[in-house]
Enzyme design. Structure first.
Site, PDB file in Angstrom:
ATOM      1  CB  CYS A   1      -0.940   0.013   1.190  1.00 52.48           C
ATOM      2  SG  CYS A   1      -1.926  -1.474   1.322  1.00 52.48           S
TER       3      CYS A   1
ATOM      4  CB  CYS B   1     -12.636  -0.779   6.264  1.00 48.92           C
ATOM      5  SG  CYS B   1     -12.780  -1.772   7.753  1.00 48.92           S
TER       6      CYS B   1
ATOM      7  CG  HIS C   1      -6.542   2.613   0.254  1.00 40.71           C
ATOM      8  ND1 HIS C   1      -5.298   3.054  -0.143  1.00 40.71           N
ATOM      9  CD2 HIS C   1      -6.311   1.500   1.005  1.00 40.71           C
ATOM     10  CE1 HIS C   1      -4.369   2.233   0.336  1.00 40.71           C
ATOM     11  NE2 HIS C   1      -4.966   1.291   1.024  1.00 40.71           N
TER      12      HIS C   1
ATOM     13  CB  ILE D   1     -12.838  -2.107  -3.384  1.00 40.92           C
ATOM     14  CG1 ILE D   1     -12.340  -3.130  -2.360  1.00 40.92           C
ATOM     15  CG2 ILE D   1     -12.400  -2.473  -4.793  1.00 40.92           C
ATOM     16  CD1 ILE D   1     -12.927  -4.518  -2.538  1.00 40.92           C
TER      17      ILE D   1
ATOM     18  CE  LYS E   1     -15.170   4.753   5.443  1.00 36.33           C
ATOM     19  NZ  LYS E   1     -15.658   4.967   4.082  1.00 36.33           N
TER      20      LYS E   1
END
Lengths: 127, 346, 385
Positions: free
Chosen positions: C83, C206, C332, C209, C328
Site C-alpha cells: 500500500c 475501513c 484508497h 475498494i 477512507k
C-alpha cells in the site's frame, strides 16, 4: 500453491519446527537466516511446544479467496511459552467466547485446498 | 493362532475424538429406530482422518515416552483417507519427524482395519523386523446419500505403540487369532455411494467370523470366557455386541468398560479398538482383556492382553476426558459439518 | 544532492471506473500532471502499483505507461511496496532528481481494483503479508488491522465510538473534493451500526475498494523556479521498515517505521511536528489514523481521540488532517494512494484547496503505509516563496 512450495514448509506447518540461535539462544519461528538479536547465522532446529496464550484475536467475516467456506473464523496472535509469537486460526471454539489471555495449544488441521491437494498447518485451540 | 517369536507389549496408547457431537434422536431418519440417548462424534470442518490420526499417535507416543527412535512402521487402519493413492502414514511421518526407513500403509478392512494394523505391527515387532511399530486407526464419516443409513457412523482415531514386551510396556499381548471368509454382508461397489446390505444373511457372516476367531484364541490360550476382566466385541449397532456376548458366554459386566457405542457411535475402522482405549484408561494391573473386531466382507481379529504394573505409572484418563469434553450440533450443524462448512455462529 | 520540487500534479476521481482500465487511469492522471506543469518531456517514469500482476495479469508497467504517454526512450520502472507503492515511487523519484540521475521524473500511482471480485481483492491485498505464515492462515488484511484495533482499544481503554469520529471527519472533508469516492456525510452512529468486517472493525472504519490514479512531476528546485509558477519543495523524503509481520513485534499499538521515518524526515527538513500545517495520514482503517497522530507526535500515546474530539484534525484545528477525505473518503486505490496524498498536500500549499483550504498552509506531511506498519514513507513538502 505448488506442491513443492507447500512441502518445503511442512516441518514448520505440521510440528512448529523453529530454530534456536547457537550464538545467543534466541528462538525463532519461522527459522531465519540471520538472528535478529545477535546477527548470528548458526541455528539448530527446535520443535516448539505449541503451548501459549492468546494475545489478540479477530473474527474474519470476509475471507480471502480460498477460505470462503470457512467464515466466520477466528485469527489470533499467540505468544508461545518459548516467547515466540505466531499468527494462526483459533479452531474448535465459539469465536464469540474467545478472550485475550486464554490458554491455547497448537494442533495440525486442514487449512485449505488450493493446488488440488490438502494443505495442512497449525491452528490453535483453547487448552 | 498367530504366534510371535518375541513377546510383544503395548508401550503407549492414545485416542482423539473431535469435539462435536450429535444426539442420534436429532437425526431425522433415526426417529424410533435407535436408542434415543445415544450420541456420536463428528469432525470439525478442518479435520479429517489424517489430522485425527496425528493427534492420536502423538498422545500414544507421549504416553510411551520412548521418543521416536526405532519406529519401523506406521500403519493406519482407515476407510476414509482423504487421499487415494497416498497413505496417511506418509503425512504422519513428516508430522512426527520420522520420515525415512519405515513401513507406512493404510490398512482397509472396514471394521477391523485398526485391529489388523495392530496385528501387523505385532507381527513386525514379533518377527524382529521392527523394534517398535505404531498401529493407528482413524476415520471420519464418509459423506454420501447412504450416510443416513449408517446411523451410528462416527469419527475418531486411536493409536498404539507396540514394542518388545519389557519393563516399560503396560500390557502384554498374550496371543491373537484371526478368521477371514468371503461374505456379502455389507458392501459398496467402487465409485458408488450406495452401500448395500444383505439383511439377515449379513448377520451370519459376523457371527461366524467372530465366534471362529474368538473360540480359536481361547482354545490356544487355554482360557475360558470367565478368565477375562474386560471384553470388547464388535459394536457396530446395539444388538451385535450383546448377541455375540451371549453366544460366546460373556457376561454384561465384562463388556461394560469397553462399550463406547452409546457415547460415541461406531468409528468404523477402529470399531472395538476405541473400546480397548476406554478399557486401558481404567484397567488395573493383572487384568486380562479380550478384544474381538469384525470387518465386513468379512473377517474378525481377536487378541488377549494382560495388563502390567507399569500401567499405574502412566497418566491415563485422556479418552474419558475427551468423551465428556464436547459440544452438540443440531441436524443443520451436522449437515454443514458433513460438507466441511463452518458451524460457527459468531 | 540537489533540492527537489514538485512542478505539476494531477489525478482521476477515485471510484468504480467501469469504462476505464489500468492504463487509461494512469495516462489520465499523468496527462493532467503534465498539463499542470506544462512539461511534456520527461526523463523517467515511475509507476507506483501493487496488484496489477494479480488483478490484471499485467506487469512491466513502467514501459507500458511511458509508451502510452509517447515518452519513447524514457527510463521507466514499476515501484512496489504494497500500500506504500505510491509513496515509495515518489521517494525513489526524489532520489533520482536529488542525485542528478534525472532532471524530470513523472511519478504516477495507479490501481485498478474493481475488475475483480471482493474475495479476489481480499486475497490480493493479503499479498502484502507473509504468504507462508500470515496469509496462509486465512488472515485477511482487514483482519490483521483488526488485531491492531483490538490491541489499541485494550491498551488505552479507547472506546470504538471515539475511533469512529475519525472517518466521520474524513467524510466531511471529502464533501468538497471533486475527486473523492465517497462524498457524503456520515455519523458516529452510522459507523457503529455498519456491518462488522473483522471484529471489531466496522465497514465504515475501513477504506473501500476503488480505482484511481494520481501523478506528480518532479524537477530539481533550481530549474523548477523558472519552469513553474508555484513549485513546491520536497523538504524531506524518507522511508523505514519494521519487522515484516505484525505478530512478531513487541507492540501492536504503535508503528516503529512511522516514528523512524518521521524522525529522519524532520531531521532532514530541520523541522518539528509543530511546524507542520497540514497532514495526510494513512487511514486505511480508522484506528491507523489515531496511531499515526500519536506516532508523529501530534498526540500522546493513547490520547489521539482527545485531539480529534476537540476538533484538532479539522480545517482550522490544531493539525488539519486528511483534508481531502483521506483513504477512507477520498478512496484508497492502493498503489495510487501515496501519490494522491502528495497531490493533495501540493494543492494545500499552493492555496488551491478551495473550501477546505488550510489558511496560510506552508508545510505539509504525508505518511504512507505498506503492509501493517511494515514499510512507511514520509514526505515533508514546503511552499516556495
Amino acid at each position: 500453491m505448488s506442491a513443492s512450495g507447500y512441502l518445503r514448509e511442512a516441518p514448520r506447518r505440521y510440528r512448529l519446527e523453529g530454530a534456536a540461535c547457537k550464538g545467543c539462544g534466541a528462538i525463532h519461528f519461522p527459522p531465519r537466516a540471520v538472528c535478529d538479536r545477535c546477527g548470528g547465522r548458526d541455528f539448530e532446529a527446535r520443535e516448539l511446544s505449541g503451548e501459549g496464550e492468546l494475545l489478540a484475536y479477530t473474527i474474519i467475516r470476509h475471507p480471502p479467496k480460498g477460505f470462503e467456506g470457512q467464515a466466520p473464523y477466528a485469527i489470533g496472535i499467540v505468544q508461545l511459552k518459548e516467547g515466540v509469537r505466531v499468527l494462526a486460526q483459533i479452531t474448535d471454539c465459539d469465536p464469540a467466547e474467545l478472550r485475550e489471555g486464554a490458554k491455547v495449544e497448537a494442533v495440525m488441521r486442514r487449512i485449505r485446498e488450493d493446488g488440488g491437494f490438502i494443505e495442512y498447518g497449525y491452528k490453535f485451540r483453547p487448552a | 493362532m498367530l504366534r510371535a517369536n518375541v513377546p510383544i507389549g503395548i508401550e503407549g496408547f492414545g485416542a482423539y475424538l473431535p469435539k462435536h457431537r450429535i444426539r442420534l434422536r436429532d437425526l431425522p431418519l433415526a426417529q424410533g429406530a435407535v436408542p434415543q440417548d445415544f450420541e456420536k462424534a463428528i469432525c470439525g470442518p478442518d479435520e479429517d482422518a489424517i489430522t485425527m490420526a496425528k493427534e492420536a499417535v502423538e498422545r500414544a507416543l507421549r504416553m510411551a515416552g520412548v521418543g521416536k527412535a526405532g519406529i519401523g512402521a506406521i500403519l493406519c487402519g482407515t476407510t476414509s483417507n482423504p487421499y487415494s493413492g497416498k497413505p496417511i502414514g506418509s503425512v504422519l511421518s513428516k508430522a512426527l519427524g520420522i520420515e525415512g526407513p519405515i513401513l507406512a500403509a493404510d490398512i482397509n478392512f472396514s471394521g477391523k482395519s485398526c485391529s489388523e494394523a495392530f496385528l501387523l505391527c505385532a507381527g513386525l515387532v514379533g518377527s524382529g523386523m521392527a523394534s517398535r511399530a505404531i498401529a493407528a486407526g482413524s476415520d471420519s464419516i464418509p459423506w454420501g446419500p447412504w450416510n443416513e443409513g449408517a446411523i451410528y457412523s462416527s469419527c475418531g482415531a486411536a493409536a498404539f505403540v507396540l514394542g518388545r514386551d519389557g519393563g516399560s510396556s503396560i500390557a502384554s499381548l498374550e496371543g491373537s487369532s484371526t478368521w477371514v471368509m468371503d461374505a456379502l454382508d455389507t458392501w459398496a461397489l467402487r465409485g458408488s455411494a450406495q452401500r448395500r446390505n444383505s439383511g439377515r444373511f449379513a448377520e451370519r457372516a459376523m457371527v461366524q467370523c467372530v465366534t471362529s476367531s474368538v473360540e480359536a484364541l481361547l482354545r490356544e490360550l487355554g482360557l475360558g470366557p470367565g478368565d477375562f476382566d474386560h471384553v470388547i466385541l464388535p459394536q457396530s449397532d446395539p444388538r451385535s455386541a450383546s448377541g455375540l456376548a451371549k453366544r460366546l458366554g460373556f457376561k454384561p459386566e465384562q463388556m461394560e468398560a469397553g462399550l463406547v457405542l452409546p457415547k460415541l457411535g461406531n468409528v468404523e475402522a477402529l470399531s472395538g479398538m476405541l473400546g480397548l482405549v476406554a478399557v486401558l484408561d481404567v484397567a488395573k494391573p493383572s487384568e486380562r482383556i479380550l478384544v474381538a473386531t469384525f470387518g465386513n466382507g468379512a473377517g474378525s481379529d481377536s487378541f488377549s492382553l494382560l495388563v502390567k504394573d507399569a500401567i499405574e505409572e502412566r497418566e491415563r484418563g485422556d479418552f474419558l476426558n475427551q468423551l465428556s469434553r464436547k459440544g452438540y450440533v443440531d441436524y443443520a450443524g451436522y449437515s454443514r459439518l458433513l460438507l466441511g462448512v463452518s458451524v460457527s455462529r459468531a | 544532492m540537489r533540492k527537489t520540487a514538485i512542478v505539476g500534479v494531477g489525478c482521476t476521481k477515485v471510484g468504480e471506473h467501469w469504462d476505464k482500465g489500468l492504463r487509461d487511469l494512469a495516462v489520465e492522471a499523468s496527462l493532467r500532471a503534465m498539463d499542470d506543469a506544462k512539461l511534456y518531456d520527461v526523463d523517467y517514469v515511475l509507476v507506483g502499483n501493487m496488484m496489477s500482476g494479480y488483478l490484471q495479469n499485467q506487469e512491466h508497467l513502467g514501459a507500458l505507461v511511458a509508451d502510452s504517454l509517447g515518452l519513447r526512450g524514457a527510463g521507466a520502472a514499476k515501484i512496489e511496496a504494497a500500500c506504500a507503492s505510491g509513496g515509495m515511487a515518489v521517494h525513489i523519484g526524489c532520489q533520482l532528481v536529488a542525485s542528478g540521475s534525472a532532471d524530470s521524473v513523472l511519478v504516477v500511482g495507479v490501481e485498478k481494483m474493481t475488475d475483480a471480485t471482493t474475495p479476489e481483492v481480499t486475497k490480493a491485498l493479503a499479498m502484502a503479508e507473509d504468504q507462508e505464515y500470515s496469509a496462509y492462515m486465512g488472515a485477511s488484511f482487514v483482519g490483521l488491522n483488526a488485531l491492531v484495533a483490538r490491541a489499541y482499544m485494550r491498551a488505552y481503554g479507547v472506546k470504538q465510538e471515539d475511533i469512529a469520529l475519525f472517518p466521520v471527519i474524513c467524510h466531511k472533508h471529502a464533501l468538497n473534493n471533486e475527486f473523492a469516492q465517497f462524498r457524503f456525510p456520515i455519523t458516529v452512529e452510522a459507523v457503529m451500526n455498519s456491518p462488522i468486517v473483522a471484529d471489531p472493525l466496522h465497514l465504515l472504519e475501513c477504506a473501500g475498494i476503488g480505482d484511481g490514479a494520481a501523478a506528480v512531476l518532479l524537477m530539481p528546485l533550481e530549474e523548477a523556479r523558472g519552469a513553474s509558477d508555484s513549485p513546491v519543495e520536497v523538504l524531506a523524503s524518507t522511508v523505514s521498515t519494521d519487522k515484516f509481520s505484525l505478530h512478531q513485534r513487541d507492540d501492536f499499538t504503535s508503528f516503529r517505521a512511522t516514528r523512524a521515518s518521521a524522525e529522519a524526515a524532520f531531521k532532514k527538513a530541520g523541522l518539528r511536528a509543530e511546524d507542520i500545517d497540514v497532514l495526510e495520514v494513512h487511514d486505511a482503517f480508522a484506528v491507523l489514523g489515531l496511531i499515526a497522530l500519536e506516532d508523529l507526535g501530534f498526540a500522546e500515546r493513547g490520547k489521539a481521540a482527545d485531539l480529534i474530539r476537540e476538533g484538532g484534525i479539522e480545517i482550522g484545528g490544531e493539525i488539519p488532517t486528511n483534508t481531502f477525505g483521506g483513504l477512507k473518503a477520498r478512496g484508497h486505490p492502493v498503489g495510487a494512494t501515496g501519490v494522491y496524498q502528495i497531490v493533495e498536500l501540493v494543492r494545500q500549499l499552493r492555496g488551491e484547496a478551495g473550501k477546505n483550504q488550510v489558511p496560510g498552509a506552508e508545510r505539509g506531511y504525508a505518511q504512507n503505509i505498506g503492509g501493517v506498519g511494515t514499510t512507511i514513507t514520509a514526505h515533508i513538502l514546503g511552499r516556495v516563496d
